[in-house]
Design a protein around this motif. Structure first.
Motif, PDB file in Angstrom:
ATOM      1  N   PHE A  20       0.837  -1.205   0.000  1.00  0.00           N
ATOM      2  CA  PHE A  20       0.000   0.000   0.000  1.00  0.00           C
ATOM      3  C   PHE A  20       0.870   1.252   0.000  1.00  0.00           C
ATOM      4  O   PHE A  20       0.632   2.190  -0.762  1.00  0.00           O
ATOM      5  CB  PHE A  20      -0.927  -0.011   1.221  1.00  0.00           C
ATOM      6  N   ARG A  21       1.901   1.261   0.862  1.00  0.00           N
ATOM      7  CA  ARG A  21       2.789   2.428   0.944  1.00  0.00           C
ATOM      8  C   ARG A  21       3.544   2.643  -0.364  1.00  0.00           C
ATOM      9  O   ARG A  21       3.759   3.775  -0.772  1.00  0.00           O
ATOM     10  CB  ARG A  21       3.779   2.284   2.099  1.00  0.00           C
ATOM     11  N   VAL A  22       3.956   1.556  -1.008  1.00  0.00           N
ATOM     12  CA  VAL A  22       4.658   1.676  -2.290  1.00  0.00           C
ATOM     13  C   VAL A  22       3.749   2.357  -3.301  1.00  0.00           C
ATOM     14  O   VAL A  22       4.144   3.322  -3.966  1.00  0.00           O
ATOM     15  CB  VAL A  22       5.123   0.292  -2.809  1.00  0.00           C
ATOM     16  N   ARG A  23       2.531   1.863  -3.459  1.00  0.00           N
ATOM     17  CA  ARG A  23       1.593   2.459  -4.419  1.00  0.00           C
ATOM     18  C   ARG A  23       1.307   3.915  -4.075  1.00  0.00           C
ATOM     19  O   ARG A  23       1.232   4.774  -4.960  1.00  0.00           O
ATOM     20  CB  ARG A  23       0.289   1.652  -4.455  1.00  0.00           C
ATOM     21  N   PHE A  24       1.166   4.203  -2.796  1.00  0.00           N
ATOM     22  CA  PHE A  24       0.910   5.554  -2.332  1.00  0.00           C
ATOM     23  C   PHE A  24       2.052   6.492  -2.723  1.00  0.00           C
ATOM     24  O   PHE A  24       1.827   7.574  -3.273  1.00  0.00           O
ATOM     25  CB  PHE A  24       0.719   5.541  -0.812  1.00  0.00           C
ATOM     26  N   LEU A  25       3.285   6.087  -2.462  1.00  0.00           N
ATOM     27  CA  LEU A  25       4.437   6.932  -2.781  1.00  0.00           C
ATOM     28  C   LEU A  25       4.583   7.161  -4.275  1.00  0.00           C
ATOM     29  O   LEU A  25       4.869   8.280  -4.710  1.00  0.00           O
ATOM     30  CB  LEU A  25       5.721   6.313  -2.228  1.00  0.00           C
ATOM     31  N   ALA A  32      10.586   3.510  -4.155  1.00  0.00           N
ATOM     32  CA  ALA A  32       9.671   3.473  -3.018  1.00  0.00           C
ATOM     33  C   ALA A  32       9.996   2.300  -2.101  1.00  0.00           C
ATOM     34  O   ALA A  32      10.037   2.445  -0.879  1.00  0.00           O
ATOM     35  CB  ALA A  32       8.229   3.390  -3.505  1.00  0.00           C
ATOM     36  N   ARG A  33      10.250   1.145  -2.674  1.00  0.00           N
ATOM     37  CA  ARG A  33      10.596  -0.035  -1.867  1.00  0.00           C
ATOM     38  C   ARG A  33      11.910   0.183  -1.116  1.00  0.00           C
ATOM     39  O   ARG A  33      12.032  -0.192   0.053  1.00  0.00           O
ATOM     40  CB  ARG A  33      10.659  -1.278  -2.731  1.00  0.00           C
ATOM     41  N   ASP A  34      12.875   0.797  -1.763  1.00  0.00           N
ATOM     42  CA  ASP A  34      14.148   1.088  -1.099  1.00  0.00           C
ATOM     43  C   ASP A  34      13.946   2.037   0.081  1.00  0.00           C
ATOM     44  O   ASP A  34      14.530   1.846   1.148  1.00  0.00           O
ATOM     45  CB  ASP A  34      15.154   1.687  -2.079  1.00  0.00           C
ATOM     46  N   LEU A  35      13.134   3.081  -0.115  1.00  0.00           N
ATOM     47  CA  LEU A  35      12.859   4.017   0.982  1.00  0.00           C
ATOM     48  C   LEU A  35      12.196   3.312   2.154  1.00  0.00           C
ATOM     49  O   LEU A  35      12.546   3.563   3.307  1.00  0.00           O
ATOM     50  CB  LEU A  35      11.969   5.159   0.500  1.00  0.00           C
ATOM     51  N   ILE A  36      11.245   2.451   1.868  1.00  0.00           N
ATOM     52  CA  ILE A  36      10.554   1.721   2.935  1.00  0.00           C
ATOM     53  C   ILE A  36      11.534   0.831   3.686  1.00  0.00           C
ATOM     54  O   ILE A  36      11.479   0.734   4.912  1.00  0.00           O
ATOM     55  CB  ILE A  36       9.361   0.934   2.373  1.00  0.00           C
ATOM     56  N   ILE A  92       7.562   2.417   7.558  1.00  0.00           N
ATOM     57  CA  ILE A  92       6.305   2.740   6.875  1.00  0.00           C
ATOM     58  C   ILE A  92       5.645   4.030   7.366  1.00  0.00           C
ATOM     59  O   ILE A  92       4.489   4.277   7.059  1.00  0.00           O
ATOM     60  CB  ILE A  92       5.309   1.570   6.958  1.00  0.00           C
ATOM     61  N   ASP A  93       6.365   4.847   8.077  1.00  0.00           N
ATOM     62  CA  ASP A  93       5.802   6.126   8.520  1.00  0.00           C
ATOM     63  C   ASP A  93       5.548   7.026   7.307  1.00  0.00           C
ATOM     64  O   ASP A  93       6.480   7.398   6.588  1.00  0.00           O
ATOM     65  CB  ASP A  93       6.749   6.817   9.495  1.00  0.00           C
ATOM     66  N   ALA A  94       4.288   7.355   7.073  1.00  0.00           N
ATOM     67  CA  ALA A  94       3.889   8.076   5.864  1.00  0.00           C
ATOM     68  C   ALA A  94       4.568   9.441   5.739  1.00  0.00           C
ATOM     69  O   ALA A  94       5.039   9.802   4.656  1.00  0.00           O
ATOM     70  CB  ALA A  94       2.373   8.235   5.824  1.00  0.00           C
ATOM     71  N   ASN A  95       4.631  10.199   6.803  1.00  0.00           N
ATOM     72  CA  ASN A  95       5.220  11.535   6.728  1.00  0.00           C
ATOM     73  C   ASN A  95       6.703  11.485   6.377  1.00  0.00           C
ATOM     74  O   ASN A  95       7.181  12.254   5.538  1.00  0.00           O
ATOM     75  CB  ASN A  95       5.018  12.291   8.042  1.00  0.00           C
ATOM     76  N   SER A  96       7.424  10.586   7.006  1.00  0.00           N
ATOM     77  CA  SER A  96       8.855  10.444   6.709  1.00  0.00           C
ATOM     78  C   SER A  96       9.070   9.982   5.281  1.00  0.00           C
ATOM     79  O   SER A  96       9.960  10.479   4.580  1.00  0.00           O
ATOM     80  CB  SER A  96       9.496   9.443   7.674  1.00  0.00           C
ATOM     81  N   LEU A  97       8.259   9.033   4.837  1.00  0.00           N
ATOM     82  CA  LEU A  97       8.388   8.533   3.472  1.00  0.00           C
ATOM     83  C   LEU A  97       8.101   9.616   2.446  1.00  0.00           C
ATOM     84  O   LEU A  97       8.827   9.751   1.458  1.00  0.00           O
ATOM     85  CB  LEU A  97       7.457   7.340   3.255  1.00  0.00           C
ATOM     86  N   LEU A  98       7.057  10.381   2.667  1.00  0.00           N
ATOM     87  CA  LEU A  98       6.723  11.460   1.733  1.00  0.00           C
ATOM     88  C   LEU A  98       7.835  12.497   1.651  1.00  0.00           C
ATOM     89  O   LEU A  98       8.211  12.939   0.562  1.00  0.00           O
ATOM     90  CB  LEU A  98       5.417  12.140   2.137  1.00  0.00           C
ATOM     91  N   ARG A  99       8.365  12.878   2.796  1.00  0.00           N
ATOM     92  CA  ARG A  99       9.447  13.868   2.823  1.00  0.00           C
ATOM     93  C   ARG A  99      10.643  13.369   2.023  1.00  0.00           C
ATOM     94  O   ARG A  99      11.167  14.090   1.164  1.00  0.00           O
ATOM     95  CB  ARG A  99       9.854  14.163   4.270  1.00  0.00           C
ATOM     96  N   GLU A 100      11.074  12.154   2.287  1.00  0.00           N
ATOM     97  CA  GLU A 100      12.244  11.613   1.607  1.00  0.00           C
ATOM     98  C   GLU A 100      11.979  11.355   0.127  1.00  0.00           C
ATOM     99  O   GLU A 100      12.849  11.587  -0.713  1.00  0.00           O
ATOM    100  CB  GLU A 100      12.718  10.332   2.293  1.00  0.00           C
ATOM    101  N   ALA A 101      10.784  10.912  -0.219  1.00  0.00           N
ATOM    102  CA  ALA A 101      10.447  10.669  -1.634  1.00  0.00           C
ATOM    103  C   ALA A 101      10.451  11.976  -2.409  1.00  0.00           C
ATOM    104  O   ALA A 101      10.910  12.016  -3.551  1.00  0.00           O
ATOM    105  CB  ALA A 101       9.091   9.978  -1.734  1.00  0.00           C
ATOM    106  N   ARG A 102       9.951  13.022  -1.799  1.00  0.00           N
ATOM    107  CA  ARG A 102       9.946  14.327  -2.476  1.00  0.00           C
ATOM    108  C   ARG A 102      11.369  14.844  -2.672  1.00  0.00           C
ATOM    109  O   ARG A 102      11.680  15.442  -3.701  1.00  0.00           O
ATOM    110  CB  ARG A 102       9.095  15.310  -1.692  1.00  0.00           C
TER     111      ARG A 102
END
Length: 58
Positions: free
Chosen positions: A18-23, A34-38, A43-53
């Motif tokens: 779910f998080r992968v698709r979301f990112l 996305a998988r590497d970031l996770i 799976i913390d959404a805020n941290s993942l979004l920040r780093e993905a951006r």
């Protein structure tokens, strides 16, 4: 009733997918990124979004 190891593994896998698709949808990074970031962050959404951006910006 407590979940079994198999149920827990399935739940974690589903959450990760779910998080992968979301990112991918929200930031435009690749599924592999996305998988590497996770793997690195969890799976913390805020941290993942920040780093993905940040990743997408490079």
């Amino acid at each position: 009733m407590a979940e079994t190891k198999q149920e827990r593994a399935e739940r974690i896998r589903a959450e990760r997918d779910f998080r992968v698709r979301f990112l991918v949808r929200e930031t435009g990074i690749t599924e592999a990124q996305a998988r590497d970031l996770i793997d690195l962050i969890g799976i913390d959404a805020n941290s993942l979004l920040r780093e993905a951006r940040l990743l997408r910006g490079n």
